[in-house]
Design a protein around this motif. Structure first.
Motif, PDB file in Angstrom:
ATOM      1  N   GLU A 162      -8.884   9.621  -1.285  1.00  0.00           N
ATOM      2  CA  GLU A 162      -9.332   8.238  -1.451  1.00  0.00           C
ATOM      3  C   GLU A 162      -9.854   7.976  -2.856  1.00  0.00           C
ATOM      4  O   GLU A 162      -9.809   6.843  -3.339  1.00  0.00           O
ATOM      5  CB  GLU A 162     -10.407   7.907  -0.416  1.00  0.00           C
ATOM      6  CG  GLU A 162      -9.855   7.698   0.983  1.00  0.00           C
ATOM      7  CD  GLU A 162      -8.857   6.558   1.028  1.00  0.00           C
ATOM      8  OE1 GLU A 162      -9.230   5.411   0.703  1.00  0.00           O
ATOM      9  OE2 GLU A 162      -7.673   6.825   1.359  1.00  0.00           O
ATOM     10  N   ALA A 163     -10.344   9.008  -3.530  1.00  0.00           N
ATOM     11  CA  ALA A 163     -10.816   8.824  -4.908  1.00  0.00           C
ATOM     12  C   ALA A 163      -9.680   8.452  -5.846  1.00  0.00           C
ATOM     13  O   ALA A 163      -9.911   7.892  -6.921  1.00  0.00           O
ATOM     14  CB  ALA A 163     -11.506  10.102  -5.391  1.00  0.00           C
ATOM     15  N   HIS A 164      -8.437   8.746  -5.443  1.00  0.00           N
ATOM     16  CA  HIS A 164      -7.266   8.448  -6.272  1.00  0.00           C
ATOM     17  C   HIS A 164      -6.166   7.821  -5.413  1.00  0.00           C
ATOM     18  O   HIS A 164      -4.989   8.130  -5.579  1.00  0.00           O
ATOM     19  CB  HIS A 164      -6.760   9.716  -6.942  1.00  0.00           C
ATOM     20  CG  HIS A 164      -7.802  10.474  -7.706  1.00  0.00           C
ATOM     21  ND1 HIS A 164      -8.337  10.004  -8.894  1.00  0.00           N
ATOM     22  CD2 HIS A 164      -8.436  11.650  -7.451  1.00  0.00           C
ATOM     23  CE1 HIS A 164      -9.245  10.866  -9.337  1.00  0.00           C
ATOM     24  NE2 HIS A 164      -9.325  11.868  -8.476  1.00  0.00           N
ATOM     25  N   ALA A 165      -6.550   6.944  -4.490  1.00  0.00           N
ATOM     26  CA  ALA A 165      -5.603   6.387  -3.521  1.00  0.00           C
ATOM     27  C   ALA A 165      -4.448   5.662  -4.199  1.00  0.00           C
ATOM     28  O   ALA A 165      -3.300   5.723  -3.737  1.00  0.00           O
ATOM     29  CB  ALA A 165      -6.325   5.445  -2.562  1.00  0.00           C
ATOM     30  N   GLU A 166      -4.730   4.977  -5.301  1.00  0.00           N
ATOM     31  CA  GLU A 166      -3.658   4.244  -5.983  1.00  0.00           C
ATOM     32  C   GLU A 166      -2.623   5.208  -6.552  1.00  0.00           C
ATOM     33  O   GLU A 166      -1.414   4.957  -6.469  1.00  0.00           O
ATOM     34  CB  GLU A 166      -4.244   3.374  -7.098  1.00  0.00           C
ATOM     35  CG  GLU A 166      -3.212   2.485  -7.772  1.00  0.00           C
ATOM     36  CD  GLU A 166      -3.841   1.529  -8.776  1.00  0.00           C
ATOM     37  OE1 GLU A 166      -3.091   0.895  -9.529  1.00  0.00           O
ATOM     38  OE2 GLU A 166      -5.093   1.423  -8.796  1.00  0.00           O
ATOM     39  N   HIS A 167      -3.080   6.318  -7.121  1.00  0.00           N
ATOM     40  CA  HIS A 167      -2.147   7.304  -7.661  1.00  0.00           C
ATOM     41  C   HIS A 167      -1.256   7.880  -6.554  1.00  0.00           C
ATOM     42  O   HIS A 167      -0.039   8.014  -6.731  1.00  0.00           O
ATOM     43  CB  HIS A 167      -2.905   8.438  -8.342  1.00  0.00           C
ATOM     44  CG  HIS A 167      -2.036   9.621  -8.670  1.00  0.00           C
ATOM     45  ND1 HIS A 167      -1.275   9.678  -9.814  1.00  0.00           N
ATOM     46  CD2 HIS A 167      -1.792  10.782  -7.982  1.00  0.00           C
ATOM     47  CE1 HIS A 167      -0.603  10.822  -9.832  1.00  0.00           C
ATOM     48  NE2 HIS A 167      -0.908  11.497  -8.737  1.00  0.00           N
ATOM     49  N   PHE A 168      -1.863   8.223  -5.417  1.00  0.00           N
ATOM     50  CA  PHE A 168      -1.103   8.833  -4.336  1.00  0.00           C
ATOM     51  C   PHE A 168      -0.213   7.819  -3.616  1.00  0.00           C
ATOM     52  O   PHE A 168       0.724   8.207  -2.926  1.00  0.00           O
ATOM     53  CB  PHE A 168      -2.046   9.484  -3.325  1.00  0.00           C
ATOM     54  CG  PHE A 168      -2.698  10.731  -3.853  1.00  0.00           C
ATOM     55  CD1 PHE A 168      -1.946  11.854  -4.138  1.00  0.00           C
ATOM     56  CD2 PHE A 168      -4.067  10.788  -4.062  1.00  0.00           C
ATOM     57  CE1 PHE A 168      -2.532  13.016  -4.623  1.00  0.00           C
ATOM     58  CE2 PHE A 168      -4.670  11.942  -4.550  1.00  0.00           C
ATOM     59  CZ  PHE A 168      -3.901  13.055  -4.839  1.00  0.00           C
ATOM     60  N   GLY A 169      -0.464   6.539  -3.785  1.00  0.00           N
ATOM     61  CA  GLY A 169       0.315   5.536  -3.073  1.00  0.00           C
ATOM     62  C   GLY A 169       0.043   5.565  -1.583  1.00  0.00           C
ATOM     63  O   GLY A 169       0.960   5.442  -0.763  1.00  0.00           O
ATOM     64  N   SER A 170      -1.228   5.710  -1.228  1.00  0.00           N
ATOM     65  CA  SER A 170      -1.596   5.816   0.183  1.00  0.00           C
ATOM     66  C   SER A 170      -1.364   4.504   0.912  1.00  0.00           C
ATOM     67  O   SER A 170      -1.679   3.425   0.399  1.00  0.00           O
ATOM     68  CB  SER A 170      -3.069   6.218   0.317  1.00  0.00           C
ATOM     69  OG  SER A 170      -3.339   7.411  -0.398  1.00  0.00           O
ATOM     70  N   ALA A 171      -0.817   4.599   2.121  1.00  0.00           N
ATOM     71  CA  ALA A 171      -0.604   3.425   2.970  1.00  0.00           C
ATOM     72  C   ALA A 171      -0.938   3.807   4.406  1.00  0.00           C
ATOM     73  O   ALA A 171      -0.549   4.881   4.874  1.00  0.00           O
ATOM     74  CB  ALA A 171       0.831   2.940   2.870  1.00  0.00           C
ATOM     75  N   VAL A 172      -1.661   2.941   5.096  1.00  0.00           N
ATOM     76  CA  VAL A 172      -2.065   3.193   6.475  1.00  0.00           C
ATOM     77  C   VAL A 172      -1.615   2.032   7.347  1.00  0.00           C
ATOM     78  O   VAL A 172      -1.827   0.868   7.012  1.00  0.00           O
ATOM     79  CB  VAL A 172      -3.601   3.363   6.589  1.00  0.00           C
ATOM     80  CG1 VAL A 172      -4.015   3.506   8.053  1.00  0.00           C
ATOM     81  CG2 VAL A 172      -4.068   4.574   5.792  1.00  0.00           C
ATOM     82  N   THR A 173      -0.976   2.372   8.465  1.00  0.00           N
ATOM     83  CA  THR A 173      -0.559   1.377   9.451  1.00  0.00           C
ATOM     84  C   THR A 173      -1.256   1.683  10.760  1.00  0.00           C
ATOM     85  O   THR A 173      -1.191   2.820  11.252  1.00  0.00           O
ATOM     86  CB  THR A 173       0.965   1.411   9.661  1.00  0.00           C
ATOM     87  OG1 THR A 173       1.621   1.204   8.413  1.00  0.00           O
ATOM     88  CG2 THR A 173       1.394   0.336  10.646  1.00  0.00           C
ATOM     89  N   SER A 174      -1.934   0.688  11.316  1.00  0.00           N
ATOM     90  CA  SER A 174      -2.654   0.895  12.579  1.00  0.00           C
ATOM     91  C   SER A 174      -1.773   0.525  13.762  1.00  0.00           C
ATOM     92  O   SER A 174      -1.078  -0.489  13.750  1.00  0.00           O
ATOM     93  CB  SER A 174      -3.930   0.055  12.607  1.00  0.00           C
ATOM     94  OG  SER A 174      -4.844   0.509  11.635  1.00  0.00           O
ATOM     95  N   GLY A 175      -1.808   1.369  14.797  1.00  0.00           N
ATOM     96  CA  GLY A 175      -1.081   1.070  16.015  1.00  0.00           C
ATOM     97  C   GLY A 175      -1.779  -0.008  16.820  1.00  0.00           C
ATOM     98  O   GLY A 175      -2.901  -0.413  16.524  1.00  0.00           O
ATOM     99  N   ARG A 176      -1.107  -0.451  17.868  1.00  0.00           N
ATOM    100  CA  ARG A 176      -1.644  -1.550  18.669  1.00  0.00           C
ATOM    101  C   ARG A 176      -2.508  -1.069  19.822  1.00  0.00           C
ATOM    102  O   ARG A 176      -3.548  -1.641  20.123  1.00  0.00           O
ATOM    103  CB  ARG A 176      -0.482  -2.384  19.227  1.00  0.00           C
ATOM    104  CG  ARG A 176      -0.925  -3.675  19.917  1.00  0.00           C
ATOM    105  CD  ARG A 176       0.222  -4.295  20.692  1.00  0.00           C
ATOM    106  NE  ARG A 176       0.543  -3.523  21.894  1.00  0.00           N
ATOM    107  CZ  ARG A 176       1.512  -3.838  22.749  1.00  0.00           C
ATOM    108  NH1 ARG A 176       2.286  -4.885  22.504  1.00  0.00           N
ATOM    109  NH2 ARG A 176       1.727  -3.105  23.820  1.00  0.00           N
TER     110      ARG A 176
END
Length: 417
Positions: A162-176
């Motif tokens: 999370e300290a470098h989330a932009e670099h890693f290209g992190s994406a999270v999708t929440s289920g329903r």
């Protein structure tokens, strides 16, 4: 900061190195074992924020193919894990009140706490320093200073990532769908499902044994069923009593077990699917749930995390520089994960659209439950798909047609999004 070191600052992979592994889950511990076996001179520390013996979840599942890989990586820990596991071959489903049995491949269950203890013991035997109750607050932590390699194995909420989330290209999708992870004193000798219809909709459970005394039960339902049954407001003790009544025929009078703080709100969650575009930054590399998650309904989370460790150890064994090794590891694992991530996505969607399949006869519904990873299934009427699938099992031309149609339907669907 360790994560800002450049490739020119790093040592060759083959040299004796100092490694800091943040997170004492299966992936982090197993990686420490593999790297110590590769070179006993490596200085390796594993930092785990929780106390020893404290872990979330109950049991984990895996299949025979993983044991073969673990034996190749470290025969001693593989033997210990195999000895502590239980085995099943059948799948059982209770739909409304009708029981259906499906013969399948052998599966294995082991308590998560037991697996972690075995891996931690093995790591300690090899000279790894495993430190419990040792929180690493971020990439600037003094414990990481001077490390040649820092491994973020600290889970889906990784502070290092999370300290470098932009670099890693992190994406999270929440289920329903809300779900809750529970234990039970009922020992299941098969992988078992139960689907119950209430006045507020369907609620279901999957359960499997992981020791001679306990099993895991995962309960899931739609948001409307969750609120309709009052599970959004009940404390944990009252939630467990309600679920025990709903699944009485599955549990055979045994109790469900939650957390120790039974007066607190029940720990219902929605699943978070995590992806990352790249898996390393300088000498910081992602591993296991810090790099990716796949929906629990395919039972592959622990397997994929351990396979990450095997792949990273293999990449670090190659005669190359650190940046090349970490790049190779990330590309390989992202490619290998495509099929599992696709299967997990379709599996989650199958459960989110469960009423579509509940008009079938129980045996037919159970057959399509086994086909829930198919990209074709959501786009063909369930009864028709069932007939095609039965026919394809007997006629090779139809089997080829089904294989041919599946990717094309998936591409057409994704192309319209």
């Amino acid at each position: 900061m360790p994560s800002n070191r450049t490739v020119s600052d790093t040592v060759p992979v083959g040299a004796h190195v100092k490694l800091a592994i943040v997170g004492g889950g299966p992936a982090g511990l197993y990686l420490s074992i593999l790297l110590k076996r590769q070179d006993p001179a490596h200085e390796i520390a594993v930092y785990e924020r929780n106390p020893e013996g404290s872990t979330y979840g109950w049991g984990v599942t895996y299949w025979a193919g993983l044991l073969d890989k673990l034996r190749a990586g470290d025969p001693e820990s593989a033997a210990a894990v195999a000895e502590a596991s239980v085995t099943w071959t059948d799948g059982v489903a209770i739909v409304r009140d009708e029981r259906t049995v499906h013969r399948g491949d052998a599966g294995f269950g082991i308590g998560r706490r037991r697996m972690l203890a075995l891996l931690a013991d093995r790591a300690g035997e090899l000279g790894v320093r495993v430190e419990f109750e040792h929180d690493i607050a971020g990439p600037d932590a003094p414990e990481l200073a001077g490390a040649d390699l820092v491994v973020a194995a600290d889970g889906v909420n990784s502070v290092l990532r999370e300290a470098h989330a932009e670099h890693f290209g992190s994406a999270v999708t929440s289920g329903r769908n809300p779900y809750i992870w529970l234990g039970t004193t009922k020992v299941f000798d098969s992988f078992s499902f139960a689907f119950k219809e209430t006045e507020h909709g369907w609620i279901w459970c999957y359960a499997y044994g992981f020791s001679g005394e306990r099993s895991t039960c995962v309960v899931e339902c739609s948001p409307g069923t969750w609120t309709g049954l009052g599970l959004d407001t009940l404390g944990e003790a009252d939630s467990l009593r309600l679920l025990e009544k709903l699944f009485h025929d599955l549990l055979d009078g045994h109790e469900l077990i939650g957390r120790d703080r039974a007066d607190d709100a029940a720990q219902w969650l929605t699943f978070r699917t995590l992806t990352n575009r790249v898996w390393h930054r300088g000498n910081l590399v992602l591993l296991g749930d810090a790099a990716h998650t796949t929906h629990y309904s395919i039972g592959a989370g622990t397997t994929l995390a351990l396979e990450d460790a095997l792949a990273l150890a293999a990449a670090l064994r190659a005669p190359t520089d650190l940046d090349t090794a970490l790049t190779t590891y990330g590309k390989r694992r992202r490619a290998e994960l495509v099929s599992a991530q696709s299967a997990a996505r379709y599996s989650a969607q199958w459960y989110e659209n469960l009423p579509r399949y509940m008009r079938l006869e129980p045996a037919q519904m159970f057959a399509l439950l086994g086909q829930r990873h198919s990209p074709l299934l959501p786009h063909i009427p369930p009864q028709l798909y069932y007939r095609i699938d039965r026919a394809a099992g007997q006629l090779e031309p139809l089997r080829r047609l089904k294989r041919w149609l599946g990717p094309r339907v998936a591409r057409a669907v994704h192309g319209r999004r």
